[in-house]
Design an enzyme around this catalytic site. Structure first.
Site, PDB file in Angstrom:
ATOM      1  N   LYS A  29      13.921  25.237 -13.109  1.00  0.00           N
ATOM      2  CA  LYS A  29      14.834  26.009 -13.514  1.00  0.00           C
ATOM      3  C   LYS A  29      14.208  27.325 -14.012  1.00  0.00           C
ATOM      4  O   LYS A  29      14.592  28.317 -13.378  1.00  0.00           O
ATOM      5  CB  LYS A  29      15.531  25.587 -14.784  1.00  0.00           C
ATOM      6  CG  LYS A  29      16.209  26.711 -15.466  1.00  0.00           C
ATOM      7  CD  LYS A  29      17.218  26.191 -17.022  1.00  0.00           C
ATOM      8  CE  LYS A  29      16.389  26.137 -17.882  1.00  0.00           C
ATOM      9  NZ  LYS A  29      16.301  27.492 -18.735  1.00  0.00           N
ATOM     10  N   ASN A  30      13.177  27.275 -14.512  1.00  0.00           N
ATOM     11  CA  ASN A  30      12.367  28.387 -15.049  1.00  0.00           C
ATOM     12  C   ASN A  30      11.584  29.122 -14.127  1.00  0.00           C
ATOM     13  O   ASN A  30      11.016  30.264 -14.193  1.00  0.00           O
ATOM     14  CB  ASN A  30      11.627  28.159 -16.417  1.00  0.00           C
ATOM     15  CG  ASN A  30      12.832  28.024 -17.608  1.00  0.00           C
ATOM     16  OD1 ASN A  30      14.056  28.106 -17.343  1.00  0.00           O
ATOM     17  ND2 ASN A  30      11.995  27.318 -18.716  1.00  0.00           N
ATOM     18  N   CYS A 124      19.767  33.936 -30.024  1.00  0.00           N
ATOM     19  CA  CYS A 124      20.280  32.700 -29.202  1.00  0.00           C
ATOM     20  C   CYS A 124      19.905  31.697 -30.272  1.00  0.00           C
ATOM     21  O   CYS A 124      19.251  32.100 -31.217  1.00  0.00           O
ATOM     22  CB  CYS A 124      19.573  32.401 -28.004  1.00  0.00           C
ATOM     23  SG  CYS A 124      18.101  31.858 -28.164  1.00  0.00           S
ATOM     24  N   ARG A 129      15.300  36.791 -29.722  1.00  0.00           N
ATOM     25  CA  ARG A 129      14.865  37.051 -28.214  1.00  0.00           C
ATOM     26  C   ARG A 129      14.682  38.555 -27.980  1.00  0.00           C
ATOM     27  O   ARG A 129      15.241  39.335 -27.489  1.00  0.00           O
ATOM     28  CB  ARG A 129      16.084  36.688 -27.121  1.00  0.00           C
ATOM     29  CG  ARG A 129      16.306  35.315 -27.239  1.00  0.00           C
ATOM     30  CD  ARG A 129      15.340  34.139 -27.345  1.00  0.00           C
ATOM     31  NE  ARG A 129      14.784  33.737 -25.840  1.00  0.00           N
ATOM     32  CZ  ARG A 129      15.099  32.962 -25.089  1.00  0.00           C
ATOM     33  NH1 ARG A 129      16.148  32.252 -25.643  1.00  0.00           N
ATOM     34  NH2 ARG A 129      14.827  32.787 -23.979  1.00  0.00           N
ATOM     35  N   ASP A 314       9.220  24.029 -24.899  1.00  0.00           N
ATOM     36  CA  ASP A 314      10.560  23.246 -24.532  1.00  0.00           C
ATOM     37  C   ASP A 314      10.673  21.815 -24.325  1.00  0.00           C
ATOM     38  O   ASP A 314      11.586  21.292 -23.996  1.00  0.00           O
ATOM     39  CB  ASP A 314      10.662  23.717 -22.863  1.00  0.00           C
ATOM     40  CG  ASP A 314      11.266  25.245 -23.022  1.00  0.00           C
ATOM     41  OD1 ASP A 314      11.185  26.119 -21.936  1.00  0.00           O
ATOM     42  OD2 ASP A 314      11.561  25.989 -23.992  1.00  0.00           O
ATOM     43  N   ILE A 336       6.354  29.393 -31.396  1.00  0.00           N
ATOM     44  CA  ILE A 336       6.878  30.172 -30.340  1.00  0.00           C
ATOM     45  C   ILE A 336       8.299  30.863 -30.757  1.00  0.00           C
ATOM     46  O   ILE A 336       8.157  31.922 -30.811  1.00  0.00           O
ATOM     47  CB  ILE A 336       7.133  29.674 -29.000  1.00  0.00           C
ATOM     48  CG1 ILE A 336       5.784  28.810 -28.483  1.00  0.00           C
ATOM     49  CG2 ILE A 336       7.746  30.417 -27.932  1.00  0.00           C
ATOM     50  CD1 ILE A 336       4.634  29.914 -28.138  1.00  0.00           C
ATOM     51  N   ARG A 408      23.201  23.202 -18.070  1.00  0.00           N
ATOM     52  CA  ARG A 408      22.510  24.576 -17.865  1.00  0.00           C
ATOM     53  C   ARG A 408      21.342  24.416 -17.240  1.00  0.00           C
ATOM     54  O   ARG A 408      20.752  24.808 -16.492  1.00  0.00           O
ATOM     55  CB  ARG A 408      22.552  25.013 -19.150  1.00  0.00           C
ATOM     56  CG  ARG A 408      23.933  26.010 -19.447  1.00  0.00           C
ATOM     57  CD  ARG A 408      23.588  26.945 -20.455  1.00  0.00           C
ATOM     58  NE  ARG A 408      22.473  27.945 -20.188  1.00  0.00           N
ATOM     59  CZ  ARG A 408      21.628  28.655 -21.199  1.00  0.00           C
ATOM     60  NH1 ARG A 408      22.235  28.659 -22.334  1.00  0.00           N
ATOM     61  NH2 ARG A 408      20.926  29.369 -20.772  1.00  0.00           N
TER      62      ARG A 408
HETATM   63  C1  EPZ Z   1      10.873  31.431 -21.234  1.00  0.00           C
HETATM   64  O1  EPZ Z   1      11.795  32.251 -22.273  1.00  0.00           O
HETATM   65  C2  EPZ Z   1      11.729  30.425 -20.993  1.00  0.00           C
HETATM   66  N1  EPZ Z   1      12.968  30.621 -20.325  1.00  0.00           N
HETATM   67  C3  EPZ Z   1      12.149  29.527 -22.367  1.00  0.00           C
HETATM   68  O2  EPZ Z   1      12.810  28.163 -21.814  1.00  0.00           O
HETATM   69  C4  EPZ Z   1      10.812  29.015 -22.928  1.00  0.00           C
HETATM   70  O3  EPZ Z   1      10.964  28.149 -24.004  1.00  0.00           O
HETATM   71  C5  EPZ Z   1       9.924  30.320 -23.413  1.00  0.00           C
HETATM   72  O4  EPZ Z   1       9.721  30.946 -21.916  1.00  0.00           O
HETATM   73  C6  EPZ Z   1       8.620  30.043 -23.593  1.00  0.00           C
HETATM   74  O5  EPZ Z   1       7.859  29.331 -22.764  1.00  0.00           O
HETATM   75  C7  EPZ Z   1      12.815  30.887 -19.335  1.00  0.00           C
HETATM   76  O6  EPZ Z   1      12.009  31.060 -18.256  1.00  0.00           O
HETATM   77  C8  EPZ Z   1      14.300  31.427 -18.305  1.00  0.00           C
HETATM   78  P1  EPZ Z   1       8.914  34.747 -24.151  1.00  0.00           P
HETATM   79  P2  EPZ Z   1      11.325  33.807 -22.527  1.00  0.00           P
HETATM   80  O7  EPZ Z   1       9.182  35.710 -23.567  1.00  0.00           O
HETATM   81  O8  EPZ Z   1      10.822  34.406 -21.322  1.00  0.00           O
HETATM   82  C9  EPZ Z   1       9.030  36.660 -28.577  1.00  0.00           C
HETATM   83  C10 EPZ Z   1      14.599  26.730 -21.735  1.00  0.00           C
HETATM   84  O9  EPZ Z   1      15.191  25.849 -22.575  1.00  0.00           O
HETATM   85  N2  EPZ Z   1       8.973  37.868 -27.705  1.00  0.00           N
HETATM   86  O10 EPZ Z   1       7.595  33.899 -23.712  1.00  0.00           O
HETATM   87  O11 EPZ Z   1      12.270  34.431 -23.442  1.00  0.00           O
HETATM   88  C11 EPZ Z   1      10.420  36.097 -28.479  1.00  0.00           C
HETATM   89  O12 EPZ Z   1      11.348  36.599 -29.620  1.00  0.00           O
HETATM   90  C12 EPZ Z   1      14.016  28.015 -22.076  1.00  0.00           C
HETATM   91  O13 EPZ Z   1      14.343  26.591 -20.485  1.00  0.00           O
HETATM   92  C13 EPZ Z   1       8.957  39.216 -28.331  1.00  0.00           C
HETATM   93  O14 EPZ Z   1       8.643  39.253 -29.635  1.00  0.00           O
HETATM   94  O15 EPZ Z   1       9.927  33.302 -23.574  1.00  0.00           O
HETATM   95  C14 EPZ Z   1      10.189  34.529 -28.791  1.00  0.00           C
HETATM   96  O16 EPZ Z   1       9.934  34.450 -29.957  1.00  0.00           O
HETATM   97  C15 EPZ Z   1      14.315  28.146 -23.750  1.00  0.00           C
HETATM   98  N3  EPZ Z   1       8.900  40.409 -27.736  1.00  0.00           N
HETATM   99  C16 EPZ Z   1       8.644  34.412 -27.920  1.00  0.00           C
HETATM  100  O17 EPZ Z   1       8.103  35.824 -27.794  1.00  0.00           O
HETATM  101  C17 EPZ Z   1       9.247  40.302 -26.320  1.00  0.00           C
HETATM  102  O18 EPZ Z   1       9.420  41.426 -25.791  1.00  0.00           O
HETATM  103  C18 EPZ Z   1       9.021  33.906 -26.731  1.00  0.00           C
HETATM  104  O19 EPZ Z   1       9.390  34.405 -25.595  1.00  0.00           O
HETATM  105  C19 EPZ Z   1       9.439  39.045 -25.469  1.00  0.00           C
HETATM  106  C20 EPZ Z   1       9.408  38.025 -26.358  1.00  0.00           C
END
Ligand code: EPZ
Length: 448
Positions: A29-30, A124, A129, A314, A336, A408
């Site tokens: 998916k990701n 969320c 996020r 995840d 995370i 989803r």
């Molecule tokens: C991706 O989310 C995945 N989603 C998530 O999977 C996964 O949990 C996550 O990466 C971590 O591996 C998709 O790929 C669609 P991040 P993403 O940017 O890109 C903080 C699932 O169930 N952060 O690494 O949103 C943020 O708040 C989903 O498949 C900032 O602070 O992950 C969070 O606490 C759930 N500032 C942490 O980093 C930013 O500008 C992780 O975010 C961006 C992020």
């Protein structure tokens, strides 16, 4: 047609069966979501294989159509995307609010039009996020970035982004994807420090390279991108879904069964293999398969979620469900997201002995002899899968509300588990998607 007439929101699980057998895993998916967004950068048609048939993909499909792209279904898991007629740089809130990954559209829109207007992903159930790292990356590529009326507005000064140097304070998956997506057609070279190394980020990089982008260092923490004028259409296969792989392996573990997941990549779930091994589960692997034999579970283990190659956040809920049934005490730390234990209350209703510390980032799990089936509610995709696993390991019947979350991220999870001997079914047994009709219906689903 009103898809709600066909969409059931409960899954009924009767626990107790040992799962046995082998299954092939869906595409990731990701990886599929950012690669679909990246198709906006292609001058020609893109064909993607092994696209999972899930609601998040149908949302991204609808977003691309709303921007002017033409999409079609070649077979159950193959789609084509023709972005030639895309003429909008503003993504509609009504769809973006349903899918945090919609934010992946920023980079391609900015790279193609020199402008992007995308609604902020908002919060969320997993916690905040934030998007500050995405914004900093765009600014490093000479874009003006502002937030107005819930939208991120980015404009390339002079109409085209310019290469620059990006340093992430943490290896954000989303921000690394957006930085790459913006940099591949920028004027000049870009270096991205402290980049995310998740397999899905690497798959996106490989897809962009297949389209003619110049990227080096993928899989490491420093990416070097040389901007090119344009990218071509390609045919590409999405990598296997490591989170779905881990979910199915844990289904074997929690039922003390013998399950093999095929057409996957064992190295993508190395941290899970180690965690299950510490609990006494026998884990064996081949080139493209992983097998768990779990009749000898002897104890729990401690895990801390971390960026790849650490233990995947995840898979945290799914592993915790299993640890609820492992003898002894386990500690699970979530590093995370700041609110990823909300589902624990549902496990406690099933008889689990879990306490979450006041900092909301650490759970103390004491194994119990047997969970008991109960009506429970899924708050998000992975917690929903964790509740299904708990139901498989419990005595009696578990009814899971919130099946739309599971749909989803998992392609017909109930059929996959049933093929391994599980007793799982939708309340009325009707699946939400019609057979290939040349288009996905956009499903009605919960906001993220
Ligand atoms: C991706 O989310 C995945 N989603 C998530 O999977 C996964 O949990 C996550 O990466 C971590 O591996 C998709 O790929 C669609 P991040 P993403 O940017 O890109 C903080 C699932 O169930 N952060 O690494 O949103 C943020 O708040 C989903 O498949 C900032 O602070 O992950 C969070 O606490 C759930 N500032 C942490 O980093 C930013 O500008 C992780 O975010 C961006 C992020």
């Amino acid at each position: 047609m009103n898809v709600l007439d066909r969409l059931d929101t409960t899954l009924r699980v009767v626990g107790g069966a040992r799962l046995e057998g082998s299954v092939e895993v869906q595409g990731a998916k990701n990886a599929a979501l950012p690669i679909m967004a990246a198709a906006l950068l292609a001058r020609g048609k893109v064909t993607l294989h092994r696209v999972p048939r899930i609601t998040d993909v149908s949302v991204m499909w609808s977003l691309l159509e709303a921007l002017g792209a033409r999409l079609s279904l070649q077979d159950r898991n193959t789609i084509t995307i023709d972005a030639a007629n895309v003429n909008k740089a503003r993504a509609p809130y009504t769809l973006v609010r349903k899918l945090a990954a919609s934010f992946d559209l920023c980079g391609p829109l900015l790279g193609r039009f020199g402008r992007a207007e995308v609604p902020l992903p908002g919060g969320c159930v997993l916690g905040t996020r934030a998007t500050d790292l995405h914004e900093a990356a765009f600014r490093a590529l000479d874009a003006e970035v502002s937030v107005a009326h819930g939208y991120l507005i980015a404009n390339a000064r002079g109409g085209r982004l310019r290469g620059g140097e990006i340093e992430f304070r943490m290896p954000s998956v989303g921000a690394t994807k957006n930085a790459m997506l913006a940099a591949v057609t920028a004027d000049g070279d870009t270096i991205i420090h402290n980049a995310a190394m998740e397999p899905e980020v690497v798959d996106l990089a490989n897809f962009l390279v297949a389209m003619g982008a110049k990227i080096e260092g993928q899989g490491g923490d420093t990416l070097r991108v040389t901007g090119v004028a344009e990218l071509r259409g390609v045919e590409y296969e999405i990598i296997p879904d490591r989170i779905a792989t881990g979910t199915l392996l844990i289904a074997g573990a929690i039922t003390r069964g013998d399950v093999t997941v095929k057409k996957t990549r064992p190295d993508d779930v190395l941290a899970l293999q180690l965690a299950l091994g510490e609990c006494g589960v026998k884990v064996t692997t081949g080139d493209d398969w992983v097998r768990v034999q779990a009749d000898t579970v002897k104890g729990g283990t401690d895990v801390v979620t971390a960026p790849h190659p650490g233990f995947a956040t995840d898979l945290q809920p799914q592993l915790l469900s299993f640890l609820c049934t492992a003898p002894g005490v386990s500690v699970v730390e979530e590093s995370i997201f700041n609110a990823r234990f909300s589902y624990v209350n549902e496990l406690v209703r099933m008889g689990a002995d879990v306490r979450v510390a006041m900092d909301n980032n650490t759970a103390l799990v004491k194994g119990v002899a047997q969970l008991s089936g109960a009506p429970v509610e899924a708050p998000d995709i992975r917690a929903g899968a964790a509740l299904v696993l708990a139901g498989l390991g419990a005595s009696g019947e578990t009814e899971i509300i919130g099946l739309e979350y599971i749909d989803r991220g998992y392609e017909r999870l109930e059929e996959t588990l049933s093929s391994l001997g599980a007793q799982v079914q939708r309340a009325s047994g009707i699946v939400p998607f019609s057979e290939p009709t040349g288009t996905f219906e956009t499903s009605v689903y919960p906001s993220v």
